[in-house]
Design an enzyme around this catalytic site. Sequence first.
Site, PDB file in Angstrom:
ATOM      1  N   HIS A 191      31.486  49.036  43.831  1.00 56.86           N
ATOM      2  CA  HIS A 191      31.217  50.439  43.508  1.00 56.86           C
ATOM      3  C   HIS A 191      32.349  51.374  43.928  1.00 56.86           C
ATOM      4  O   HIS A 191      32.394  52.526  43.495  1.00 56.86           O
ATOM      5  CB  HIS A 191      29.879  50.893  44.124  1.00 56.86           C
ATOM      6  CG  HIS A 191      29.890  51.093  45.601  1.00 56.86           C
ATOM      7  ND1 HIS A 191      29.412  50.151  46.493  1.00 56.86           N
ATOM      8  CD2 HIS A 191      30.301  52.128  46.365  1.00 56.86           C
ATOM      9  CE1 HIS A 191      29.532  50.606  47.719  1.00 56.86           C
ATOM     10  NE2 HIS A 191      30.066  51.804  47.674  1.00 56.86           N
ATOM     11  N   ASP A 206      28.306  43.340  44.447  1.00 62.22           N
ATOM     12  CA  ASP A 206      28.997  44.570  44.832  1.00 62.22           C
ATOM     13  C   ASP A 206      30.290  44.264  45.580  1.00 62.22           C
ATOM     14  O   ASP A 206      30.616  44.902  46.583  1.00 62.22           O
ATOM     15  CB  ASP A 206      28.102  45.481  45.676  1.00 62.22           C
ATOM     16  CG  ASP A 206      28.665  46.901  45.785  1.00 62.22           C
ATOM     17  OD1 ASP A 206      29.429  47.300  44.881  1.00 62.22           O
ATOM     18  OD2 ASP A 206      28.367  47.595  46.778  1.00 62.22           O
ATOM     19  N   ASN A 241      33.235  54.550  54.154  1.00 61.82           N
ATOM     20  CA  ASN A 241      33.343  53.274  54.855  1.00 61.82           C
ATOM     21  C   ASN A 241      33.157  52.084  53.916  1.00 61.82           C
ATOM     22  O   ASN A 241      33.508  50.947  54.266  1.00 61.82           O
ATOM     23  CB  ASN A 241      32.295  53.155  55.968  1.00 61.82           C
ATOM     24  CG  ASN A 241      32.744  53.757  57.281  1.00 61.82           C
ATOM     25  OD1 ASN A 241      32.245  54.778  57.715  1.00 61.82           O
ATOM     26  ND2 ASN A 241      33.716  53.098  57.928  1.00 61.82           N
ATOM     27  N   SER A 242      32.586  52.322  52.745  1.00 61.11           N
ATOM     28  CA  SER A 242      32.289  51.228  51.826  1.00 61.11           C
ATOM     29  C   SER A 242      33.528  50.392  51.543  1.00 61.11           C
ATOM     30  O   SER A 242      34.589  50.921  51.196  1.00 61.11           O
ATOM     31  CB  SER A 242      31.750  51.780  50.504  1.00 61.11           C
ATOM     32  OG  SER A 242      30.482  52.342  50.662  1.00 61.11           O
ATOM     33  N   LEU A 293      21.195  53.506  55.013  1.00 61.35           N
ATOM     34  CA  LEU A 293      19.861  54.041  54.753  1.00 61.35           C
ATOM     35  C   LEU A 293      19.816  55.424  55.378  1.00 61.35           C
ATOM     36  O   LEU A 293      19.882  55.571  56.595  1.00 61.35           O
ATOM     37  CB  LEU A 293      18.789  53.140  55.362  1.00 61.35           C
ATOM     38  CG  LEU A 293      17.334  53.529  55.095  1.00 61.35           C
ATOM     39  CD1 LEU A 293      17.037  53.514  53.611  1.00 61.35           C
ATOM     40  CD2 LEU A 293      16.393  52.582  55.826  1.00 61.35           C
ATOM     41  N   LEU A 340      19.002  28.214  39.448  1.00 64.87           N
ATOM     42  CA  LEU A 340      18.071  27.092  39.559  1.00 64.87           C
ATOM     43  C   LEU A 340      16.923  27.200  38.570  1.00 64.87           C
ATOM     44  O   LEU A 340      16.454  26.193  38.041  1.00 64.87           O
ATOM     45  CB  LEU A 340      17.537  27.012  40.993  1.00 64.87           C
ATOM     46  CG  LEU A 340      16.665  25.805  41.346  1.00 64.87           C
ATOM     47  CD1 LEU A 340      17.430  24.495  41.134  1.00 64.87           C
ATOM     48  CD2 LEU A 340      16.186  25.896  42.799  1.00 64.87           C
ATOM     49  N   GLY A 341      16.457  28.401  38.304  1.00 62.91           N
ATOM     50  CA  GLY A 341      15.363  28.590  37.354  1.00 62.91           C
ATOM     51  C   GLY A 341      13.985  28.487  37.971  1.00 62.91           C
ATOM     52  O   GLY A 341      13.148  27.700  37.538  1.00 62.91           O
ATOM     53  N   ILE A 342      13.741  29.332  38.991  1.00 59.97           N
ATOM     54  CA  ILE A 342      12.449  29.317  39.683  1.00 59.97           C
ATOM     55  C   ILE A 342      11.965  30.742  39.891  1.00 59.97           C
ATOM     56  O   ILE A 342      12.750  31.691  39.850  1.00 59.97           O
ATOM     57  CB  ILE A 342      12.539  28.617  41.059  1.00 59.97           C
ATOM     58  CG1 ILE A 342      13.613  29.299  41.925  1.00 59.97           C
ATOM     59  CG2 ILE A 342      12.785  27.127  40.922  1.00 59.97           C
ATOM     60  CD1 ILE A 342      13.654  28.828  43.353  1.00 59.97           C
TER      61      ILE A 342
END
Length: 462
Positions: free
Chosen positions: A106, A136, A215-216, A235, A271-273
């Site tokens: 981002h 990201d 800071n990202s 947050l 994996l498909g779960i």
Amino acid sequence: MNRRVQRVVALAGLLALTPAGAAQDASTPAPGPDAEESMAYARGLSNVFQRVARDAKAAVVHIERFERGVRRVGFRRYVKTDQLVQRGLGSGVIIDDRGHIITNNHVVADADDLKVTLADGRSFRAELVGRDESTDLAVLRVGVEESLPSVRFGNSDDMEVGEWVIAVGSPFGLQHSVTAGIVSAKGRPVSETRLDQYQRYEEFIQTDAAINPGNSGGPLLNLSGEVIGINTAILSRGGGNVGIGFAIPSRLASAVSSQLIEKGTFERGFLGITIGSDERGVPIESVATPFGPGVVISEVEPGGAAESAGIKPGDVILRFAGRRTETYKTLFSSIGLTPPGETVPIDVVRDGERADLRATLTTREQAQAAFYVKSGATYLADAGIVLMPAEREPGAVVVDVVAGSLAERMGLRAGDVIKGVNGRSVRDDDAAQRLIEGGSLDGGIRLALRRGRISGELELKR
């Protein structure tokens, strides 16, 4: 009371009772051996902070993102100009002597130009090597002849809650700022809005080291000066630091950056779960078994890697690729970091008995293609559309448009009927597939469509 506790108590007493900068009163007894030892311990820790900060700051860069301005040329139509406008600030850290820099996606997304500034004040234009929106993360490179200072990745799995960490970055544009704190928690998911594997479940490191906008992309370091996380989110209700920040663990950042440097893209294993959820729709973190905690599976995608491996609904996965999967976050993180095509062992519990299975992971796109082929449909991966023969008329009907695909961006919809491709008529989905795959998406492919009672044309072009 052991000597370590005595040192901490004595140090706490000094901090609480001695005014900052005040000279010691002549009547006050000189500090005893325990107090002197505690002060030496504190100075030693301070020296560690200084060393880590000094070495890391040399490898941390300030990133400026520029985008081209736009001007209006007609009703609701805009074009880009040649004027570059600064649109964002962030941080990054050099990870090798070739000038590769890891940062957040981002920070650099939609950039027309990127500038990085080193700790010594020199600035360079940077090229984008590759980026991955789902994690990201992004990698840049500055083309300089000299070897630049760099830092190495540590093992985020080895970090424990309560350990000291140091963050370096450019909060609010204040370049190369250093803050310190501890690991507040591990395995934090920032988003838990879906219950299947399409949702990104990452095991973020939570820290109270001050992290703010800017800071990202900067590093979170351990006391050995190793990068154990890439700072990515906070947050906060007001936009500033309130002591709750999140960093992408180095286990993920190292794997993604290696692939981006090598291939320019990052392919997540699939994996498909679908994991189990309770009656409120909340994902079940883990379930208890006689062999330890694990993750319960509620659905297995037809034609996917899990079905081929023999995984069934109700199975509880204890280990994936040798790593314990005590929570679904750990499981999905391990799946995503496994390269497609790799075969891994999976330890499950079924009906109270353990079973050892092996699965060869695919990409999500490969799993979708296998499902559509199995159902008799035609899947065009580059365009992102699924076709079947139209009923009661010549043509190919679009039965699905992959989210985020070229077809979706160009405006194609499920239910559209493709009647022709580049001026040639289409009888069925096979004919549409041959003509579309025989054309050039870079140059543009014209589709003759029927949408309900309306006929028209749409171009698929990258």
